[in-house]
Design a protein around this motif. Structure first.
Motif, PDB file in Angstrom:
ATOM      1  N   LYS A 703       0.831  -1.210   0.000  1.00 33.82           N
ATOM      2  CA  LYS A 703       0.000   0.000   0.000  1.00 33.82           C
ATOM      3  C   LYS A 703       0.860   1.252   0.000  1.00 33.82           C
ATOM      4  O   LYS A 703       0.592   2.210  -0.730  1.00 33.82           O
ATOM      5  CB  LYS A 703      -0.939  -0.012   1.212  1.00 33.82           C
ATOM      6  N   GLN A 704       1.906   1.243   0.830  1.00 31.66           N
ATOM      7  CA  GLN A 704       2.773   2.409   0.889  1.00 31.66           C
ATOM      8  C   GLN A 704       3.536   2.575  -0.423  1.00 31.66           C
ATOM      9  O   GLN A 704       3.706   3.696  -0.918  1.00 31.66           O
ATOM     10  CB  GLN A 704       3.753   2.289   2.059  1.00 31.66           C
ATOM     11  N   ALA A 705       4.002   1.469  -0.987  1.00 33.90           N
ATOM     12  CA  ALA A 705       4.747   1.545  -2.247  1.00 33.90           C
ATOM     13  C   ALA A 705       3.850   2.048  -3.379  1.00 33.90           C
ATOM     14  O   ALA A 705       4.284   2.854  -4.211  1.00 33.90           O
ATOM     15  CB  ALA A 705       5.326   0.179  -2.599  1.00 33.90           C
ATOM     16  N   GLU A 706       2.613   1.587  -3.413  1.00 39.43           N
ATOM     17  CA  GLU A 706       1.686   2.060  -4.447  1.00 39.43           C
ATOM     18  C   GLU A 706       1.412   3.556  -4.273  1.00 39.43           C
ATOM     19  O   GLU A 706       1.332   4.304  -5.255  1.00 39.43           O
ATOM     20  CB  GLU A 706       0.386   1.261  -4.380  1.00 39.43           C
ATOM     21  N   ALA A 707       1.275   3.993  -3.007  1.00 38.03           N
ATOM     22  CA  ALA A 707       1.071   5.422  -2.736  1.00 38.03           C
ATOM     23  C   ALA A 707       2.299   6.234  -3.152  1.00 38.03           C
ATOM     24  O   ALA A 707       2.181   7.331  -3.707  1.00 38.03           O
ATOM     25  CB  ALA A 707       0.764   5.639  -1.259  1.00 38.03           C
ATOM     26  N   ASP A 708       3.497   5.691  -2.901  1.00 40.61           N
ATOM     27  CA  ASP A 708       4.723   6.378  -3.291  1.00 40.61           C
ATOM     28  C   ASP A 708       4.859   6.437  -4.809  1.00 40.61           C
ATOM     29  O   ASP A 708       5.353   7.426  -5.354  1.00 40.61           O
ATOM     30  CB  ASP A 708       5.938   5.687  -2.671  1.00 40.61           C
ATOM     31  N   CYS A 709       4.419   5.387  -5.490  1.00 44.11           N
ATOM     32  CA  CYS A 709       4.419   5.425  -6.956  1.00 44.11           C
ATOM     33  C   CYS A 709       3.491   6.525  -7.458  1.00 44.11           C
ATOM     34  O   CYS A 709       3.805   7.227  -8.429  1.00 44.11           O
ATOM     35  CB  CYS A 709       3.976   4.075  -7.527  1.00 44.11           C
ATOM     36  N   ALA A 710       2.365   6.689  -6.790  1.00 41.36           N
ATOM     37  CA  ALA A 710       1.389   7.695  -7.213  1.00 41.36           C
ATOM     38  C   ALA A 710       1.937   9.107  -7.084  1.00 41.36           C
ATOM     39  O   ALA A 710       1.541  10.005  -7.841  1.00 41.36           O
ATOM     40  CB  ALA A 710       0.106   7.559  -6.404  1.00 41.36           C
ATOM     41  N   THR A 711       2.859   9.320  -6.148  1.00 39.22           N
ATOM     42  CA  THR A 711       3.479  10.644  -5.979  1.00 39.22           C
ATOM     43  C   THR A 711       4.900  10.662  -6.532  1.00 39.22           C
ATOM     44  O   THR A 711       5.664  11.589  -6.261  1.00 39.22           O
ATOM     45  CB  THR A 711       3.490  11.057  -4.496  1.00 39.22           C
ATOM     46  N   PHE A 712       5.256   9.627  -7.293  1.00 42.88           N
ATOM     47  CA  PHE A 712       6.521   9.554  -8.032  1.00 42.88           C
ATOM     48  C   PHE A 712       7.747   9.525  -7.104  1.00 42.88           C
ATOM     49  O   PHE A 712       8.835   9.933  -7.514  1.00 42.88           O
ATOM     50  CB  PHE A 712       6.636  10.719  -9.022  1.00 42.88           C
ATOM     51  N   GLU A 713       7.595   9.007  -5.900  1.00 43.69           N
ATOM     52  CA  GLU A 713       8.722   8.909  -4.963  1.00 43.69           C
ATOM     53  C   GLU A 713       9.297   7.493  -5.012  1.00 43.69           C
ATOM     54  O   GLU A 713       9.148   6.703  -4.081  1.00 43.69           O
ATOM     55  CB  GLU A 713       8.262   9.290  -3.555  1.00 43.69           C
ATOM     56  N   PHE A 714       9.959   7.210  -6.105  1.00 44.33           N
ATOM     57  CA  PHE A 714      10.391   5.845  -6.359  1.00 44.33           C
ATOM     58  C   PHE A 714      11.559   5.424  -5.470  1.00 44.33           C
ATOM     59  O   PHE A 714      11.758   4.225  -5.253  1.00 44.33           O
ATOM     60  CB  PHE A 714      10.733   5.687  -7.845  1.00 44.33           C
ATOM     61  N   HIS A 715      12.343   6.383  -4.973  1.00 47.45           N
ATOM     62  CA  HIS A 715      13.416   6.003  -4.058  1.00 47.45           C
ATOM     63  C   HIS A 715      12.844   5.386  -2.789  1.00 47.45           C
ATOM     64  O   HIS A 715      13.469   4.503  -2.190  1.00 47.45           O
ATOM     65  CB  HIS A 715      14.293   7.212  -3.729  1.00 47.45           C
ATOM     66  N   ARG A 716      11.652   5.804  -2.404  1.00 44.62           N
ATOM     67  CA  ARG A 716      10.996   5.199  -1.243  1.00 44.62           C
ATOM     68  C   ARG A 716      10.513   3.786  -1.577  1.00 44.62           C
ATOM     69  O   ARG A 716      10.528   2.893  -0.716  1.00 44.62           O
ATOM     70  CB  ARG A 716       9.831   6.074  -0.791  1.00 44.62           C
ATOM     71  N   VAL A 717      10.095   3.581  -2.814  1.00 51.02           N
ATOM     72  CA  VAL A 717       9.658   2.258  -3.245  1.00 51.02           C
ATOM     73  C   VAL A 717      10.834   1.279  -3.213  1.00 51.02           C
ATOM     74  O   VAL A 717      10.719   0.158  -2.707  1.00 51.02           O
ATOM     75  CB  VAL A 717       9.044   2.309  -4.655  1.00 51.02           C
ATOM     76  N   VAL A 718      11.968   1.717  -3.762  1.00 54.03           N
ATOM     77  CA  VAL A 718      13.159   0.853  -3.762  1.00 54.03           C
ATOM     78  C   VAL A 718      13.595   0.552  -2.329  1.00 54.03           C
ATOM     79  O   VAL A 718      13.931  -0.597  -1.989  1.00 54.03           O
ATOM     80  CB  VAL A 718      14.307   1.509  -4.545  1.00 54.03           C
ATOM     81  N   GLN A 719      13.604   1.562  -1.499  1.00 51.92           N
ATOM     82  CA  GLN A 719      13.989   1.363  -0.094  1.00 51.92           C
ATOM     83  C   GLN A 719      13.052   0.365   0.581  1.00 51.92           C
ATOM     84  O   GLN A 719      13.496  -0.522   1.321  1.00 51.92           O
ATOM     85  CB  GLN A 719      13.953   2.696   0.641  1.00 51.92           C
ATOM     86  N   ALA A 720      11.750   0.488   0.298  1.00 53.04           N
ATOM     87  CA  ALA A 720      10.778  -0.430   0.888  1.00 53.04           C
ATOM     88  C   ALA A 720      11.001  -1.861   0.390  1.00 53.04           C
ATOM     89  O   ALA A 720      10.950  -2.818   1.174  1.00 53.04           O
ATOM     90  CB  ALA A 720       9.359   0.037   0.568  1.00 53.04           C
ATOM     91  N   MET A 721      11.244  -2.014  -0.911  1.00 50.10           N
ATOM     92  CA  MET A 721      11.485  -3.351  -1.461  1.00 50.10           C
ATOM     93  C   MET A 721      12.757  -3.953  -0.881  1.00 50.10           C
ATOM     94  O   MET A 721      12.822  -5.158  -0.600  1.00 50.10           O
ATOM     95  CB  MET A 721      11.577  -3.294  -2.987  1.00 50.10           C
ATOM     96  N   GLN A 722      13.773  -3.119  -0.731  1.00 49.74           N
ATOM     97  CA  GLN A 722      15.041  -3.595  -0.184  1.00 49.74           C
ATOM     98  C   GLN A 722      14.869  -4.092   1.249  1.00 49.74           C
ATOM     99  O   GLN A 722      15.332  -5.181   1.605  1.00 49.74           O
ATOM    100  CB  GLN A 722      16.076  -2.475  -0.241  1.00 49.74           C
ATOM    101  N   ILE A 723      14.189  -3.298   2.065  1.00 56.91           N
ATOM    102  CA  ILE A 723      13.945  -3.704   3.460  1.00 56.91           C
ATOM    103  C   ILE A 723      13.040  -4.932   3.495  1.00 56.91           C
ATOM    104  O   ILE A 723      13.260  -5.862   4.275  1.00 56.91           O
ATOM    105  CB  ILE A 723      13.309  -2.537   4.244  1.00 56.91           C
ATOM    106  N   PHE A 724      12.046  -4.945   2.629  1.00 58.93           N
ATOM    107  CA  PHE A 724      11.120  -6.070   2.563  1.00 58.93           C
ATOM    108  C   PHE A 724      11.861  -7.362   2.246  1.00 58.93           C
ATOM    109  O   PHE A 724      11.657  -8.398   2.903  1.00 58.93           O
ATOM    110  CB  PHE A 724      10.068  -5.779   1.496  1.00 58.93           C
ATOM    111  N   CYS A 725      12.733  -7.303   1.249  1.00 60.15           N
ATOM    112  CA  CYS A 725      13.453  -8.518   0.836  1.00 60.15           C
ATOM    113  C   CYS A 725      14.494  -8.953   1.873  1.00 60.15           C
ATOM    114  O   CYS A 725      14.624 -10.148   2.166  1.00 60.15           O
ATOM    115  CB  CYS A 725      14.127  -8.303  -0.509  1.00 60.15           C
ATOM    116  N   SER A 726      15.230  -8.013   2.414  1.00 62.40           N
ATOM    117  CA  SER A 726      16.339  -8.376   3.297  1.00 62.40           C
ATOM    118  C   SER A 726      15.906  -8.617   4.728  1.00 62.40           C
ATOM    119  O   SER A 726      16.364  -9.582   5.363  1.00 62.40           O
ATOM    120  CB  SER A 726      17.417  -7.290   3.265  1.00 62.40           C
ATOM    121  N   GLU A 727      15.005  -7.800   5.254  1.00 62.23           N
ATOM    122  CA  GLU A 727      14.645  -7.900   6.670  1.00 62.23           C
ATOM    123  C   GLU A 727      13.333  -8.649   6.894  1.00 62.23           C
ATOM    124  O   GLU A 727      13.289  -9.604   7.681  1.00 62.23           O
ATOM    125  CB  GLU A 727      14.562  -6.495   7.276  1.00 62.23           C
TER     126      GLU A 727
END
Length: 932
Positions: A703-727
């Motif tokens: 949900k947060q990543a989709e919201a960040d995509c909607a406001t074009f904040e893709f660095h937050r999306v990458v950070q979220a995916m990175q934390i999601f995958c690693s942690e």
């Protein structure tokens, strides 16, 4: 001994650990092109709400650089993310094709003096060649678009559309001819747009010049004196001696205090605040006799130092006290402020002196300096001022000065007869273009938000827009001017449409070869057909008129307003600016709903990239060595609102992020290889507790990543995916899940529940990463999609199963994870002492206060599986500060199948190497699990 490894559900997938991106990506690109993936996405998206990102056209000259790559990748990420968000998001790439750089390139290659029609022919061919090269590089970056039908400003239809857009503005009353100072390059022989001017250091002569008073009695009265005892002079300071022959006035600020200073043989008029600094430059001592406000000197006449003419004082608020003398010498032909002050006093254009020709030389009949190049005339002018006794100081200064961005040579302000779009000319409804544009800025969304105030200030303070150029390779201004009056033909708008029809068939060449009689008949002898061309920013700035309105052949017309324009931050004064003005002039509003600006790429130390410094990162080389996927991930992971740093070290870190995501994908694919959601899927109500928690934190992330995509904040999306995958996955859920996936029966409800969860996680992750890691997402989708002609880009964001009260579930598991972290910390201590090897070798006692105790107790016998120890016991304590973990190495034997240390190992007659769990999973009804 039995080989229990063969009894495990070991992971298996053709998805390789290494992406081998540089070698495989070109094949994927070719496949996308051959199967017309972009067109199929359009078909799959048909009927959805539209989202249109209108492409700001790059210039058709030279190979793409890292800035181009950054820009196009960011656009592609946005278009893809909007597609996955449920929009029909076409992307029509474009190119800016006219203008000086291409004309200059042709001149360098083929020589000067070519016929104009030959120049245009060579320019058109050169631009077409450059487009093909850039197009191939953009496609290599994984950018999807209608590459077979891009728009080009040199397409005949677009050239005609530009003329029609100009006609709309002429009809509305915005366009006029006037003499105004414009940026002028001698090498170009043409006016320059603001965006074609850059600043660089230049060494110039700095002089202080005394202008003798012409009306001594009025000057005395201004200072409250009855008479002047000595000759008096107003002193100016300038770094452009070449403008002194063109001086026509002196500007003083009405509210500044000015002093009459006695320096011995003469009296000097200086700003009171600058007397000390000025006398220091002149190496003179002096005393102030009187002071007066600048307003007292209004219209008092002084004399030119060496020409027989007056220089009256005109009051002007632009005069400053930051340097010089507080009195500005005014040359209306060579300064915007000078020009405005001139007209504020009712003086006309006809009275302005314009002895500087387009090539930088003075007209031949200018006394003393006729025929000289202005820069070379500086020493002679200084000598003349000294000769007449009016030079007070002379030295060299290095300062920031305007230069032509193409020739890197100094430019000047030069008053020439040009065509302008008026910012403050009221039109039919009484509004001005400035008012419309300022309202348009206020109504536009900006990403980042600071862009709004920046563009607002630019519009509020900008002069009229000079749209005419004196070049061959450009869209013509198809005007006929009356030879006697200089007025436009009364049927200008109608004639422009007729010209546009011809240009639509033959290109701009149709105008240049047109005989006026073909359109004007018998009137032709009374009119002059002009040869000026339009500012190249008018080319790209009017693409909303013809590209967005539907002349593009793929039928993606969306009307006069795009959802988004996206370019580098320099385009506040470039494409954003020109598009805003033309949109507001034609339609009354901007051609965009939102503007997004990104910063520039710099090296790892924040320095500007330069070939001479050797810090340039070439996108083609990165693609060949690491893969375009790494460039895409770098773009997405960097906060583009500022400068974007890139270097080998930074890209190496991006590679590590990519590997983490890829390894996570590999685990997910390998452990769902034998899973079919239709056949094997388990309802969420039958999932284990930790699976439901994994669903909850996956939903949070998505949900947060989709919201960040909607406001074009893709660095937050990458950070979220990175934390999601690693942690969330790697260090927690997947680590715990391995036991269940590998050791339970293949079709057991526990394993199938885990695989159902992993399927949903995979769907979520792959779709979220698809806009960014487009190659890898398609690689994954080839394994989990519906055949070789399927694509992840036919999908939308994954919808996760709903479940009740996720808030309470998350809160409880956060407590469990805190306790698990304490256990891991204690086990690490044992591991460093050599007491245990792996966590499974340990047995723990967790002493917990009530809240933690309740959370851990909710796991029942599965607690040890979550803590990943062979045994876990709970003991109650009263307070949180009494909580602790006691851990010891197990004294029991290790199960050869699951590697847990259990007391029953060795006691099962037929299978002494197994624990009870593994024995049941292999030879019984299977273990019962409810939580992990």
């Amino acid at each position: 001994m039995a080989d229990y490894r063969t009894t495990l559900n070991l992971p298996d997938t053709p998805f390789p650990m290494r992406g081998n991106l540089p070698k495989r990506e070109p094949g994927w690109v070719q496949d996308w092109q051959q199967r017309k993936l972009y067109q199929k996405i359009r078909k799959a998206s048909a009927g959805r709400p539209k989202f249109v990102l209108h492409d700001g056209p790059p210039y058709a000259n030279g190979s793409i650089h890292i800035g181009h790559a950054l820009n196009k990748i960011l656009k592609d990420i946005i278009v893809r993310s909007k597609t996955l968000a449920g929009y029909d998001a076409p992307y029509v790439p474009g190119w800016d094709c006219h203008g000086l750089p291409i004309e200059h390139k042709v001149e360098v290659t083929h020589g000067k003096g070519l016929p104009a029609d030959k120049v245009r022919e060579l320019c058109r061919a050169y631009a077409a060649e450059q487009i093909e090269g850039q197009k191939a590089d953009f496609i290599r970056l994984g950018v999807l678009g209608d590459w077979d039908n891009p728009y080009k400003t040199m397409d005949f239809a677009n050239e005609a559309g530009e003329i029609r857009a100009l006609a709309k503005m002429v009809e509305a009353g915005y366009v006029f001819k006037g003499l105004k100072p414009v940026n002028w390059c001698f090498d170009c022989g043409s006016a320059l747009a603001e965006a074609e001017v850059e600043y660089a250091d230049k060494q110039s002569p700095q002089i202080d010049v005394a202008f003798p008073v012409g009306e001594a009695d009025k000057l005395a009265a201004a200072f409250g004196l009855s008479t002047l005892a000595k000759p008096a002079f107003a002193v100016i300071w300038t770094t452009t001696p070449w403008t002194i022959p063109v001086n026509q006035a002196l500007n003083m600020h009405p509210e500044f205090d000015y002093a009459l200073v006695d320096v011995g043989d003469r009296l000097l008029v200086l700003a009171a605040d600058l007397v000390e600094a000025s006398l220091g430059r002149y190496k003179l001592d002096g005393s102030v006799l009187a002071t007066a406000k600048g307003a007292a000197f209004d219209r008092i006449e002084f004399r030119h130092p060496f020409y027989d003419r007056v220089s009256p004082v005109y009051l002007a608020d632009y005069v400053g006290l930051d340097a010089g003398t507080g009195i500005v010498h005014s040359s209306p032909a060579h300064g915007v402020d000078d020009f405005n002050a001139w007209h504020a006093y009712g003086r006309t254009n006809d009275e302005i002196l314009t002895p500087v020709m387009g090539d930088g030389h003075y007209v031949p009949d200018l006394p003393f300096f006729g025929g000289q190049m202005i820069w070379k005339a500086n020493p002679a002018i200084v000598a003349k001022i000294e000769e007449v006794g009016c030079l007070l100081a002379h030295q060299k200064i290095t300062h920031s000065y305007m230069h032509c961005w193409r020739h890197k040579t100094p430019v000047i302000y030069r008053a020439t007869a040009q065509w302008f779009v008026g910012m403050d000319r009221p039109v039919a409804d009484g509004s001005t273009l400035r008012e419309r544009a300022l309202k348009g800025v206020d109504d536009t969304r900006f990403y980042p938000s600071w862009g709004q105030s920046r563009l607002h200030a630019m519009i509020a303070n900008r002069p009229d827009w000079c749209i005419s150029r004196q070049r061959n390779w450009g869209v013509p201004i198809p005007f006929f001017l009356h030879k006697e009056t200089g007025e436009l033909h009364p049927r200008t708008v109608e004639l422009m449409d007729q010209v546009a029809q011809r240009v639509e068939q033959e290109g701009i060449e149709a105008w240049f070869k047109l005989d006026a009689a073909e359109l004007l008949g018998d009137e032709a002898s009374q009119y002059t057909k002009i040869s000026d061309t339009l500012d190249v920013w008018f080319d790209s700035g009017t693409t909303h008129w013809h590209v967005l309105r539907g002349s593009h052949p793929d039928g993606h017309a969306t009307g006069p307003r795009a959802d988004l324009y996206l370019e580098g931050s320099d385009q506040h004064r470039g494409w954003f600016h020109s598009s805003l003005l033309t949109g507001c002039a034609i339609d009354g509003h901007p051609p965009y709903h939102a503007l997004l600006t990104h910063g520039f790429a710099v090296d790892g130390k924040g320095h500007k990239m330069s070939k001479s410094v050797g810090n340039v990162v070439v996108p083609q080389e990165v693609s060949d060595k690491l893969g375009a996927e790494i460039l895409r991930l770098w773009v997405a992971s960097t906060d583009y609102s500022g400068e974007l740093s890139i270097s080998k070290e930074i890209l190496d870190r991006v590679v590590e992020v990519y590997r983490r995501i890829r390894n996570t994908l590999r685990f997910l694919l390998a452990n769902t290889a034998d899973f079919d959601i239709e056949k094997n899927g388990v309802p969420v109500t039958q999932w284990l507790d930790i699976d439901r928690y994994a669903l909850a934190f996956t939903r949070q992330m998505a949900k947060q990543a989709e919201a960040d995509c909607a406001t074009f904040e893709f660095h937050r999306v990458v950070q979220a995916m990175q934390i999601f995958c690693s942690e969330e996955l790697g260090a927690f859920y997947l680590d715990i899940l391995k036991d269940r996936l590998y050791t339970t029966a293949e079709n057991s409800p526990a394993r199938r529940a885990a695989q159902t969860t992993l399927w949903h996680i995979t769907q979520t992750l792959v779709k979220l990463m698809a806009p960014i890691l487009s190659f890898t997402a398609e690689e994954v989708w080839a394994l989990i999609g519906k055949g070789e002609d399927d694509s992840v880009m036919f999908q939308t964001w994954h919808v996760l199963p709903e479940q009740a009260d996720e808030g309470a579930l998350i809160a409880r598991w956060e407590i469990i994870r805190e306790a698990r972290a304490d256990v891991q910390k204690q086990l690490e201590t044992l591991r460093t002492t050599g007491a245990i090897g792996s966590a499974l070798q340990a047995e723990v006692v967790v002493k917990a206060a009530p809240e933690r105790l309740a959370a851990l107790a909710s796991l029942g016998e599965d607690l040890r599986l979550v803590l990943q120890t062979s045994s876990a016991t709970l003991e109650a304590v009263d307070r949180e500060d009494e909580q602790r973990v006691d851990a010891v190495a197990s004294e029991h034997a290790k199960c050869e199948r699951c590697w847990h240390y259990r007391p029953e190992v060795g006691s099962i007659a037929d299978h002494p190497a197994l624990c009870n769990r593994c024995h049941s999973n292999l030879h019984g009804d299977g273990e019962a699990r409810s939580h992990a």
